[in-house]
Design an enzyme around this catalytic site. Structure first.
Site, PDB file in Angstrom:
ATOM      1  N   LYS A  52       3.251  15.205  30.650  1.00 35.52           N
ATOM      2  CA  LYS A  52       4.478  14.865  30.699  1.00 35.52           C
ATOM      3  C   LYS A  52       5.356  15.877  30.995  1.00 35.52           C
ATOM      4  O   LYS A  52       6.511  15.785  31.962  1.00 35.52           O
ATOM      5  CB  LYS A  52       4.904  14.089  29.222  1.00 35.52           C
ATOM      6  N   GLN A  96       5.560  11.364  20.374  1.00 33.45           N
ATOM      7  CA  GLN A  96       4.114  11.139  20.750  1.00 33.45           C
ATOM      8  C   GLN A  96       3.663  10.304  19.374  1.00 33.45           C
ATOM      9  O   GLN A  96       3.669  10.859  18.368  1.00 33.45           O
ATOM     10  CB  GLN A  96       3.554  12.467  20.828  1.00 33.45           C
ATOM     11  N   ASP A 119      10.907   5.249  25.629  1.00 33.34           N
ATOM     12  CA  ASP A 119       9.784   4.800  25.106  1.00 33.34           C
ATOM     13  C   ASP A 119       9.916   3.068  25.176  1.00 33.34           C
ATOM     14  O   ASP A 119       8.785   2.308  25.127  1.00 33.34           O
ATOM     15  CB  ASP A 119       8.955   5.099  23.855  1.00 33.34           C
TER      16      ASP A 119
HETATM   17  N1  GUN Z   1       0.945   7.112  22.322  1.00 33.40           N
HETATM   18  C1  GUN Z   1       0.059   6.257  23.158  1.00 33.40           C
HETATM   19  N2  GUN Z   1       0.776   5.794  24.106  1.00 33.40           N
HETATM   20  C2  GUN Z   1       1.965   6.206  24.011  1.00 33.40           C
HETATM   21  C3  GUN Z   1       3.275   6.066  24.707  1.00 33.40           C
HETATM   22  O1  GUN Z   1       3.541   5.524  25.729  1.00 33.40           O
HETATM   23  N3  GUN Z   1       4.393   6.535  24.004  1.00 33.40           N
HETATM   24  C4  GUN Z   1       4.222   7.546  22.941  1.00 33.40           C
HETATM   25  N4  GUN Z   1       5.403   8.008  22.514  1.00 33.40           N
HETATM   26  N5  GUN Z   1       3.411   7.708  22.240  1.00 33.40           N
HETATM   27  C5  GUN Z   1       2.136   6.980  22.768  1.00 33.40           C
END
Ligand code: GUN
Length: 284
Positions: A52, A96, A119
């Site tokens: 990211k 996350q 998100d």
């Molecule tokens: N863990 C697995 N997929 C995601 C996601 O799309 N966003 C976040 N924040 N954590 C994740």
């Protein structure tokens, strides 16, 4: 043989558009900023967070990474989110998942300001999606919808079968398909006769998280197959949730693993961050 849906190529095209959007905001004196918060040292999460950060750099988004030890208390995490909510340089906040067990996930997700929730996990954004007026859409399902659209697949009246009912993929993608006028069936671990349900699908979206559990022979000839699974087998090899070698001979279109949905997810995060920055200056 099925047409292979090239998620990498679609993501590349989108990222070029996002780079241009970021540059345009730059002329107005705004640099989109994304804060990524990682608690603990889950190796997969570490890899995602690193990807990211690089993706942000590549398109010109300011990336603010916070890595906290696994034993961080919930209040300490909430205090950080509160600071980020009030930080003008930050337009998007991503925590996350998964979080360590002693932290209540819903309390954390609900602490993120809805207008910074890139998100799309805050109940406000979930509610907007349910009512058909989405603001921020969860990145993986949003990426799937863009892939289908870019491939010229119209969902109107189609039988869509989603396998998996997670908050991150299964449930939101089902809602997005419904919004596109599909007839949607959501299957999960308690579904009776999964093969029969899959056989009905004009469009199959597999988000199970188990290697090749969906057999090629269950797929209706001519169906569109979107494989969200990223499963490591052995040291290096990645496979999807669908038995690709058999499925590719029956489907009309199929997304591969790797190189399908994966590259789209982070791209949509960049898109949402750009959107958040635009919203902050009334550019949308
Ligand atoms: N863990 C697995 N997929 C995601 C996601 O799309 N966003 C976040 N924040 N954590 C994740």
């Amino acid at each position: 043989m099925a047409h292979i849906i090239d998620g990498k190529a679609i993501a590349r095209k989108l990222r070029a558009e996002i780079t241009a959007g970021v540059a345009h905001l730059g002329t107005l004196g705004i640099r989109p900023g994304l804060a990524v918060v990682l608690v603990g040292d889950n190796p997969a999460s570490r890899v995602y967070v690193g990807m990211k950060e690089k993706a942000c750099r590549d398109v010109g988004i300011f990336s603010d990474e916070h890595t906290l030890p696994a034993e961080t208390g919930e209040n300490e995490l909430l205090a950080l989110i509160n600071r980020l909510n009030n930080d003008e340089r930050i337009h998007g906040i991503l925590v996350q998942l998964p979080l360590p067990k002693h932290i209540v996930e819903s309390r954390v997700l609900e602490a993120i300001a809805p207008h910074k929730d890139v998100d799309g996990f805050h109940p406000y954004n979930v509610g907007r999606l349910v009512t058909g007026k989405p603001v921020f859409r969860p990145c993986t399902p949003y990426g799937i919808m863009v892939m289908l659209q870019e491939t010229g697949i119209d969902l109107t009246g189609k039988e869509v079968v989603v396998v998996g009912r997670s908050n991150i993929v299964g449930k939101p993608v089902a809602l997005m398909c419904l919004q596109q006028h599909a007839t949607v069936t959501v299957c999960h671990t308690r579904t009776i006769d999964l093969p029969k349900k899959i056989t009905m699908a004009d469009v199959l979206i597999a988000a199970v998280g188990r290697p090749e559990v969906i057999r090629g022979e269950w797929i209706k000839p001519g169906a569109v197959v979107i494989d969200v699974g990223v499963n490591r087998v052995g040291e290096k090899k990645l496979v999807g949730d669908v038995e690709f070698e058999a499925a590719v001979k029956r489907a009309s279109h199929i997304s591969p693993v790797p190189g399908g949905v994966g590259p789209m997810t982070i791209t949509m995060l960049l898109q949402n961050t750009l959107q958040a920055a635009k919203l902050s200056v009334g550019e949308l």
